[in-house]
Design a protein around this motif. Structure first.
Motif, PDB file in Angstrom:
ATOM      1  N   TRP A  50       0.862  -1.195   0.000  1.00 48.02           N
ATOM      2  CA  TRP A  50       0.000   0.000   0.000  1.00 48.02           C
ATOM      3  C   TRP A  50       0.893   1.239   0.000  1.00 48.02           C
ATOM      4  O   TRP A  50       1.721   1.427   0.877  1.00 48.02           O
ATOM      5  N   ILE A  51       0.740   2.077  -1.007  1.00 45.89           N
ATOM      6  CA  ILE A  51       1.426   3.370  -1.045  1.00 45.89           C
ATOM      7  C   ILE A  51       0.353   4.428  -0.848  1.00 45.89           C
ATOM      8  O   ILE A  51      -0.457   4.693  -1.745  1.00 45.89           O
ATOM      9  N   GLY A  52       0.319   5.016   0.342  1.00 42.93           N
ATOM     10  CA  GLY A  52      -0.764   5.923   0.668  1.00 42.93           C
ATOM     11  C   GLY A  52      -0.273   7.220   1.281  1.00 42.93           C
ATOM     12  O   GLY A  52       0.924   7.456   1.436  1.00 42.93           O
ATOM     13  N   CYS A  53      -1.222   8.059   1.646  1.00 43.23           N
ATOM     14  CA  CYS A  53      -0.919   9.353   2.253  1.00 43.23           C
ATOM     15  C   CYS A  53      -0.676   9.183   3.747  1.00 43.23           C
ATOM     16  O   CYS A  53      -1.239   8.298   4.389  1.00 43.23           O
ATOM     17  N   SER A  54       0.151  10.051   4.318  1.00 45.00           N
ATOM     18  CA  SER A  54       0.439  10.017   5.754  1.00 45.00           C
ATOM     19  C   SER A  54      -0.733  10.478   6.608  1.00 45.00           C
ATOM     20  O   SER A  54      -0.684  10.361   7.839  1.00 45.00           O
ATOM     21  N   ASP A  55      -1.775  10.992   5.993  1.00 46.58           N
ATOM     22  CA  ASP A  55      -2.930  11.498   6.723  1.00 46.58           C
ATOM     23  C   ASP A  55      -3.409  10.464   7.749  1.00 46.58           C
ATOM     24  O   ASP A  55      -3.632   9.297   7.416  1.00 46.58           O
ATOM     25  N   SER A  56      -3.586  10.901   8.986  1.00 39.36           N
ATOM     26  CA  SER A  56      -3.937  10.001  10.086  1.00 39.36           C
ATOM     27  C   SER A  56      -5.319   9.373   9.933  1.00 39.36           C
ATOM     28  O   SER A  56      -5.653   8.416  10.639  1.00 39.36           O
ATOM     29  N   ARG A  57      -6.122   9.918   9.012  1.00 32.83           N
ATOM     30  CA  ARG A  57      -7.490   9.416   8.851  1.00 32.83           C
ATOM     31  C   ARG A  57      -7.595   8.319   7.804  1.00 32.83           C
ATOM     32  O   ARG A  57      -8.706   7.857   7.503  1.00 32.83           O
ATOM     33  N   VAL A  58      -6.439   7.895   7.253  1.00 36.84           N
ATOM     34  CA  VAL A  58      -6.471   6.900   6.172  1.00 36.84           C
ATOM     35  C   VAL A  58      -5.585   5.702   6.526  1.00 36.84           C
ATOM     36  O   VAL A  58      -4.552   5.472   5.904  1.00 36.84           O
ATOM     37  N   PRO A  59      -5.987   4.914   7.542  1.00 38.17           N
ATOM     38  CA  PRO A  59      -5.213   3.731   7.918  1.00 38.17           C
ATOM     39  C   PRO A  59      -5.535   2.560   6.991  1.00 38.17           C
ATOM     40  O   PRO A  59      -6.692   2.140   6.888  1.00 38.17           O
TER      41      PRO A  59
END
Length: 223
Positions: A50-59
């Motif tokens: 998974w390559i995702g955003c560091s945003d804490s709302r997207v685990p």
């Protein structure tokens, strides 16, 4: 009101509370599955990177309803895939060549602060240099984006385009191309996640061989 409630919730999080939360989680997990940590510590064989955003709302695990050990994760501001990012390339190399993952997902999320910052001209700080990668996506798709007048819709579309271009960048790496040349089962996908609904949108951009690459990026493995 929602923002106020969220602030009240995060204000209650303390350093000591995190440690207590860990103990509570361990106890609850062992109560439900006594062998959980024995299996977890034996090794990992996740089928997904998974390559995702560091945003804490997207685990990654929570929004895909998966367990620890199921997804290998790399996160950065605005899920950027840059060919000069040795951190990302190291994660990619390990996941493909050691873990033998079968799927790579580049997942953006609507309302991304990094994407919104890239759409503007205000200096934020050091991150401005990182956001240049997203500004390159804007430049590549300027004609389409210029026709979208609503700022929210423009941001949402850029989130999608950033994930799509990120997936394309993953596909064009020597790591992925060599895996495909060696007959490894591997697919790359682009997704976008909605914070408002909790749902993931499959952007219908997937590749499982070098046949899906633009000719300019194709490389002969080992040459």
């Amino acid at each position: 009101m929602c923002a106020k409630l969220e602030k009240q919730h995060t204000d209650q999080i303390t350093y000591e509370g995190l440690l207590k939360g860990n103990k509570d989680w361990v106890a609850a997990t062992l109560d439900e599955d006594p062998g959980f940590f024995d299996r977890l510590s034996a090794g990992q064989a996740p089928p997904v990177l998974w390559i995702g955003c560091s945003d804490s709302r997207v685990p990654a695990n929570q929004i895909t309803n998966t367990m620890p050990g199921d997804i290998f994760v790399h996160r950065n501001i605005a899920n950027v895939v840059a060919h000069t990012d040795m951190n990302l390339l190291s994660v990619l190399d390990y996941s493909v060549n050691v873990l033998k993952i079968k799927h790579i997902i580049v997942c953006g999320h609507y309302g991304c602060g990094g994407v919104n910052a890239a759409l503007g001209d205000k200096q934020v700080g050091l991150i401005d240099n990182w956001l240049r990668h997203i500004k390159d996506v804007i430049r590549m798709h300027e004609r389409e984006l210029s026709t979208i007048k609503d700022p929210v819709k423009k941001s949402n579309r850029l989130v999608e385009l950033n994930a799509i271009e990120g997936a394309a960048n993953v596909m064009s790496t020597s790591i992925v191309q060599n895996a495909w040349a060696g007959g490894q089962e591997l697919s790359v996908h682009a997704w976008a996640y909605s914070l408002q609904t909790g749902l993931i949108k499959d952007l219908q951009v997937s590749a499982s061989s070098a046949d899906d690459l633009s000719p300019v990026f194709k490389m002969n493995a080992g040459k």
